[in-house]
Design a protein around this motif. Structure first.
Motif, PDB file in Angstrom:
ATOM      1  N   SER A  87      13.537  56.614 -60.403  1.00 37.03           N
ATOM      2  CA  SER A  87      13.058  55.099 -61.118  1.00 37.03           C
ATOM      3  C   SER A  87      12.122  55.527 -61.676  1.00 37.03           C
ATOM      4  O   SER A  87      11.728  55.046 -62.697  1.00 37.03           O
ATOM      5  N   PHE A  88      12.050  56.967 -62.656  1.00 39.37           N
ATOM      6  CA  PHE A  88      10.903  56.831 -63.794  1.00 39.37           C
ATOM      7  C   PHE A  88      11.545  56.973 -64.936  1.00 39.37           C
ATOM      8  O   PHE A  88      12.956  56.807 -65.100  1.00 39.37           O
ATOM      9  N   TYR A  96       2.393  61.069 -65.321  1.00 41.51           N
ATOM     10  CA  TYR A  96       0.750  60.867 -64.663  1.00 41.51           C
ATOM     11  C   TYR A  96       0.586  60.848 -63.415  1.00 41.51           C
ATOM     12  O   TYR A  96      -0.755  61.055 -62.780  1.00 41.51           O
ATOM     13  N   LEU A  97       2.135  60.974 -62.476  1.00 41.00           N
ATOM     14  CA  LEU A  97       1.109  61.164 -60.866  1.00 41.00           C
ATOM     15  C   LEU A  97       1.210  62.307 -60.364  1.00 41.00           C
ATOM     16  O   LEU A  97      -0.051  62.773 -59.903  1.00 41.00           O
ATOM     17  N   ILE A  98       1.493  63.610 -61.435  1.00 42.54           N
ATOM     18  CA  ILE A  98       1.283  64.328 -60.868  1.00 42.54           C
ATOM     19  C   ILE A  98       0.270  64.733 -61.378  1.00 42.54           C
ATOM     20  O   ILE A  98      -1.289  65.458 -60.235  1.00 42.54           O
ATOM     21  N   GLY A 133       5.559  49.796 -58.424  1.00 40.55           N
ATOM     22  CA  GLY A 133       4.970  49.764 -57.202  1.00 40.55           C
ATOM     23  C   GLY A 133       4.412  51.749 -57.296  1.00 40.55           C
ATOM     24  O   GLY A 133       4.128  51.951 -55.555  1.00 40.55           O
ATOM     25  N   LEU A 134       4.401  52.525 -58.469  1.00 44.26           N
ATOM     26  CA  LEU A 134       3.966  53.719 -58.080  1.00 44.26           C
ATOM     27  C   LEU A 134       2.575  53.625 -58.167  1.00 44.26           C
ATOM     28  O   LEU A 134       2.064  55.429 -57.906  1.00 44.26           O
ATOM     29  N   VAL A 135       1.520  53.207 -58.010  1.00 46.47           N
ATOM     30  CA  VAL A 135       0.387  53.310 -58.505  1.00 46.47           C
ATOM     31  C   VAL A 135      -0.210  52.429 -58.229  1.00 46.47           C
ATOM     32  O   VAL A 135       0.624  51.236 -58.772  1.00 46.47           O
ATOM     33  N   GLU A 136      -1.653  51.825 -57.923  1.00 47.06           N
ATOM     34  CA  GLU A 136      -1.758  50.562 -57.697  1.00 47.06           C
ATOM     35  C   GLU A 136      -3.391  50.863 -58.197  1.00 47.06           C
ATOM     36  O   GLU A 136      -4.110  52.311 -58.323  1.00 47.06           O
ATOM     37  N   GLN A 137      -4.390  49.745 -58.346  1.00 50.36           N
ATOM     38  CA  GLN A 137      -5.498  50.287 -58.819  1.00 50.36           C
ATOM     39  C   GLN A 137      -6.652  49.719 -58.418  1.00 50.36           C
ATOM     40  O   GLN A 137      -6.487  48.319 -57.502  1.00 50.36           O
ATOM     41  N   ALA A 138      -7.696  49.948 -58.962  1.00 48.44           N
ATOM     42  CA  ALA A 138      -8.378  48.718 -57.294  1.00 48.44           C
ATOM     43  C   ALA A 138     -10.000  49.319 -58.348  1.00 48.44           C
ATOM     44  O   ALA A 138     -10.427  50.220 -58.750  1.00 48.44           O
ATOM     45  N   ALA A 139     -10.697  48.012 -58.190  1.00 49.32           N
ATOM     46  CA  ALA A 139     -12.193  48.055 -58.760  1.00 49.32           C
ATOM     47  C   ALA A 139     -13.088  48.696 -57.765  1.00 49.32           C
ATOM     48  O   ALA A 139     -13.258  48.437 -56.193  1.00 49.32           O
ATOM     49  N   THR A 152       0.361  55.987 -54.980  1.00 49.19           N
ATOM     50  CA  THR A 152       0.832  55.194 -53.371  1.00 49.19           C
ATOM     51  C   THR A 152       1.624  55.822 -53.047  1.00 49.19           C
ATOM     52  O   THR A 152       2.851  57.416 -53.296  1.00 49.19           O
ATOM     53  N   ALA A 153       1.767  55.461 -51.849  1.00 46.49           N
ATOM     54  CA  ALA A 153       2.976  56.235 -51.175  1.00 46.49           C
ATOM     55  C   ALA A 153       4.403  56.393 -51.237  1.00 46.49           C
ATOM     56  O   ALA A 153       4.238  57.578 -51.555  1.00 46.49           O
ATOM     57  N   LYS A 154       4.026  55.591 -52.244  1.00 47.24           N
ATOM     58  CA  LYS A 154       6.080  54.970 -52.521  1.00 47.24           C
ATOM     59  C   LYS A 154       6.327  56.638 -53.982  1.00 47.24           C
ATOM     60  O   LYS A 154       7.200  56.482 -54.531  1.00 47.24           O
ATOM     61  N   GLY A 155       4.697  56.011 -54.472  1.00 49.61           N
ATOM     62  CA  GLY A 155       5.132  57.069 -55.624  1.00 49.61           C
ATOM     63  C   GLY A 155       4.912  58.761 -55.599  1.00 49.61           C
ATOM     64  O   GLY A 155       5.332  59.379 -55.885  1.00 49.61           O
ATOM     65  N   THR A 156       4.053  58.599 -54.073  1.00 55.81           N
ATOM     66  CA  THR A 156       3.723  59.744 -53.700  1.00 55.81           C
ATOM     67  C   THR A 156       5.519  60.613 -53.169  1.00 55.81           C
ATOM     68  O   THR A 156       6.358  61.505 -53.321  1.00 55.81           O
ATOM     69  N   GLN A 157       6.315  59.552 -52.468  1.00 56.89           N
ATOM     70  CA  GLN A 157       7.583  60.068 -51.966  1.00 56.89           C
ATOM     71  C   GLN A 157       8.549  60.134 -53.738  1.00 56.89           C
ATOM     72  O   GLN A 157       9.162  61.094 -53.159  1.00 56.89           O
ATOM     73  N   LEU A 158       8.642  59.070 -54.167  1.00 55.40           N
ATOM     74  CA  LEU A 158       8.920  59.463 -55.156  1.00 55.40           C
ATOM     75  C   LEU A 158       8.848  60.933 -56.118  1.00 55.40           C
ATOM     76  O   LEU A 158       9.890  61.537 -56.531  1.00 55.40           O
ATOM     77  N   LEU A 159       7.655  61.245 -55.948  1.00 53.85           N
ATOM     78  CA  LEU A 159       7.347  62.121 -56.679  1.00 53.85           C
ATOM     79  C   LEU A 159       7.569  63.517 -55.902  1.00 53.85           C
ATOM     80  O   LEU A 159       8.103  64.907 -56.646  1.00 53.85           O
ATOM     81  N   ASN A 160       7.569  63.463 -54.683  1.00 52.81           N
ATOM     82  CA  ASN A 160       8.293  64.667 -53.895  1.00 52.81           C
ATOM     83  C   ASN A 160       9.758  64.980 -54.199  1.00 52.81           C
ATOM     84  O   ASN A 160      10.424  66.297 -53.727  1.00 52.81           O
ATOM     85  N   GLU A 161      10.722  64.004 -53.775  1.00 47.93           N
ATOM     86  CA  GLU A 161      11.808  63.457 -54.261  1.00 47.93           C
ATOM     87  C   GLU A 161      12.554  64.301 -56.046  1.00 47.93           C
ATOM     88  O   GLU A 161      13.096  64.754 -55.033  1.00 47.93           O
TER      89      GLU A 161
END
Length: 204
Positions: A87-88, A96-98, A133-139, A152-161
């Motif tokens: 998906s990258f 960026y995810l790393i 949906g690979l990262v999210e932002q919060a104030a 996110t969990a989705k980003g972590t999973q994709l990175l691990n894969e």
């Protein structure tokens, strides 16, 4: 026995002890220091390498700059192959995810600056990661205008894969170097990076 040589080495060790950081009793580091010491004294210890255009006046600076640009391009080619069929969209996205995994949540500005991107280019990368949906932002509670980015969990999973292919791509870039050559290169590259980071602080 080589008494004069032994005395000279002992004198050099005394100088090394004064100039080096404490506890640096590694023979290899002493050998590196010895090379630099004799070079400062005008005694070259390692023959200069040859390169295209040297006899015509091409400088070492030119060769180093060209090699760094070429190596960056080779690294990008390997990285693109590593993320094929994922998906990258670009290697920058997994970098960026790393960064977020390695250093934790951070502001958009800090994440972009960490990866040496101009703000506009960095924002595009962050926005793609958010939309996928690979990262999210919060104030922050203390400052609603300052948004923190975290993986996110989705980003972590994709990175691990993807990590195994990413590791292989990284190894291909440094493949011909021995372990010690890699350590030498890390020291030199870190010296260059630290210098330029200090010089460009506040410009990105």
């Amino acid at each position: 026995m080589y008494y004069d040589l032994i005395i000279e080495v002992i004198d050099l060790i005394k100088i090394y002890e004064q100039e080096s950081e404490p506890y640096h009793q590694d023979p290899y580091l002493f050998g590196q220091w010895l090379n630099e010491y004799y070079q400062k004294k005008g005694h070259p210890t390692i023959p200069e390498p040859e390169w295209d255009g040297k006899v015509n006046g091409r400088s070492a600076d030119s060769v180093i700059n060209t090699s760094l640009v070429h190596l960056y391009k080779y690294a990008r080619l390997h990285a693109k192959a590593a993320i094929a069929n994922t998906s990258f969209s670009t290697p920058d996205e997994f970098i960026y995810l790393i960064s977020l995994v390695s250093f934790g949540s951070m502001s958009k500005t800090a994440l972009i600056r960490l990866n040496i991107h101009e703000k506009s280019a960095g924002m595009q990368i962050v926005n793609r990661l958010i939309s996928n949906g690979l990262v999210e932002q919060a104030a922050l509670d203390s400052d609603k205008r300052n948004r923190m980015i975290h993986i996110t969990a989705k980003g972590t999973q994709l990175l691990n894969e993807s990590m195994q292919n990413i590791r292989i791509a990284s190894m291909k870039v440094t493949e011909p170097l021995s372990h010690q050559e890699k350590m030498d290169l890390i020291r030199l590259l870190t010296k260059l990076e630290n210098f330029h980071e200090e010089k460009t602080r506040g410009q990105l």
